[in-house]
Motif scaffolding. Structure first.
Motif, PDB file in Angstrom:
ATOM      1  N   SER A  84       0.823  -1.211   0.000  1.00  0.00           N
ATOM      2  CA  SER A  84       0.000   0.000   0.000  1.00  0.00           C
ATOM      3  C   SER A  84       0.856   1.261   0.000  1.00  0.00           C
ATOM      4  O   SER A  84       0.459   2.279  -0.569  1.00  0.00           O
ATOM      5  CB  SER A  84      -0.945   0.001   1.192  1.00  0.00           C
ATOM      6  N   ASN A  94       3.490   1.745  -1.668  1.00  0.00           N
ATOM      7  CA  ASN A  94       3.863   2.008  -3.053  1.00  0.00           C
ATOM      8  C   ASN A  94       2.809   2.879  -3.728  1.00  0.00           C
ATOM      9  O   ASN A  94       3.139   3.866  -4.394  1.00  0.00           O
ATOM     10  CB  ASN A  94       4.041   0.689  -3.804  1.00  0.00           C
ATOM     11  N   TYR A  95       1.541   2.538  -3.549  1.00  0.00           N
ATOM     12  CA  TYR A  95       0.469   3.296  -4.176  1.00  0.00           C
ATOM     13  C   TYR A  95       0.267   4.655  -3.509  1.00  0.00           C
ATOM     14  O   TYR A  95      -0.042   5.640  -4.179  1.00  0.00           O
ATOM     15  CB  TYR A  95      -0.827   2.491  -4.170  1.00  0.00           C
ATOM     16  N   ALA A 135       3.003   6.903  -4.803  1.00  0.00           N
ATOM     17  CA  ALA A 135       2.718   7.309  -6.186  1.00  0.00           C
ATOM     18  C   ALA A 135       1.634   8.382  -6.225  1.00  0.00           C
ATOM     19  O   ALA A 135       1.713   9.320  -7.025  1.00  0.00           O
ATOM     20  CB  ALA A 135       2.302   6.106  -7.024  1.00  0.00           C
ATOM     21  N   ALA A 136       0.640   8.257  -5.361  1.00  0.00           N
ATOM     22  CA  ALA A 136      -0.418   9.269  -5.316  1.00  0.00           C
ATOM     23  C   ALA A 136       0.119  10.604  -4.827  1.00  0.00           C
ATOM     24  O   ALA A 136      -0.225  11.663  -5.364  1.00  0.00           O
ATOM     25  CB  ALA A 136      -1.552   8.793  -4.421  1.00  0.00           C
ATOM     26  N   TRP A 172      -1.909   7.966 -13.856  1.00  0.00           N
ATOM     27  CA  TRP A 172      -1.588   7.091 -12.725  1.00  0.00           C
ATOM     28  C   TRP A 172      -0.455   6.126 -13.046  1.00  0.00           C
ATOM     29  O   TRP A 172       0.409   5.878 -12.216  1.00  0.00           O
ATOM     30  CB  TRP A 172      -2.848   6.348 -12.318  1.00  0.00           C
ATOM     31  N   SER A 173      -0.444   5.561 -14.241  1.00  0.00           N
ATOM     32  CA  SER A 173       0.587   4.579 -14.585  1.00  0.00           C
ATOM     33  C   SER A 173       1.970   5.219 -14.657  1.00  0.00           C
ATOM     34  O   SER A 173       2.964   4.587 -14.297  1.00  0.00           O
ATOM     35  CB  SER A 173       0.248   3.883 -15.901  1.00  0.00           C
ATOM     36  N   LEU A 208       3.211   5.626 -11.084  1.00  0.00           N
ATOM     37  CA  LEU A 208       3.690   4.350 -10.547  1.00  0.00           C
ATOM     38  C   LEU A 208       5.058   3.986 -11.110  1.00  0.00           C
ATOM     39  O   LEU A 208       5.916   3.449 -10.392  1.00  0.00           O
ATOM     40  CB  LEU A 208       2.695   3.233 -10.840  1.00  0.00           C
ATOM     41  N   ASN A 257      10.054   0.131  -8.519  1.00  0.00           N
ATOM     42  CA  ASN A 257       9.601  -1.203  -8.144  1.00  0.00           C
ATOM     43  C   ASN A 257      10.152  -1.685  -6.814  1.00  0.00           C
ATOM     44  O   ASN A 257       9.900  -2.827  -6.435  1.00  0.00           O
ATOM     45  CB  ASN A 257      10.008  -2.211  -9.225  1.00  0.00           C
ATOM     46  N   ASN A 305       7.552  -2.871  -4.314  1.00  0.00           N
ATOM     47  CA  ASN A 305       6.904  -4.103  -4.767  1.00  0.00           C
ATOM     48  C   ASN A 305       7.803  -5.307  -4.543  1.00  0.00           C
ATOM     49  O   ASN A 305       7.330  -6.383  -4.154  1.00  0.00           O
ATOM     50  CB  ASN A 305       6.542  -4.007  -6.245  1.00  0.00           C
TER      51      ASN A 305
END
Length: 76
Positions: A19, A21-22, A25-26, A37-38, A41, A46, A49
């Motif tokens: 979580s 990671n997301y 990114a946000a 969004w991509s 990310l 990585n 992840n």
């Protein structure tokens, strides 16, 4: 802490890293203009992840090990 507790702790760490990671990114994507969004990310990377996958594998291994030892001790 027994092996099952350690396994659950590692799975919780994996969920937190996944979580994070997301969330990162946000946060990173909110400061940029006209970015989807991509791309956000991809810019974060990585690393989280990879660490979350490693923690998940370790957690599942500890849970399986703890359950195996419990099964073996009850069988005797």
């Amino acid at each position: 802490m027994n092996k099952r507790g350690t396994g659950v702790a590692f799975i919780a760490i994996a969920a937190f890293l996944f979580s994070a990671n997301y969330i990162s990114a946000a946060i990173f994507g909110s400061g940029l203009k006209a970015i989807n969004w991509s791309v956000a990310l991809l810019l974060v990377g990585n690393t989280l992840n990879i660490f979350s996958s490693i923690a998940l594998i370790i957690g599942i291994a500890y849970l399986a090990w703890g359950e195996y030892e419990e099964f073996k001790s009850k069988k005797q």
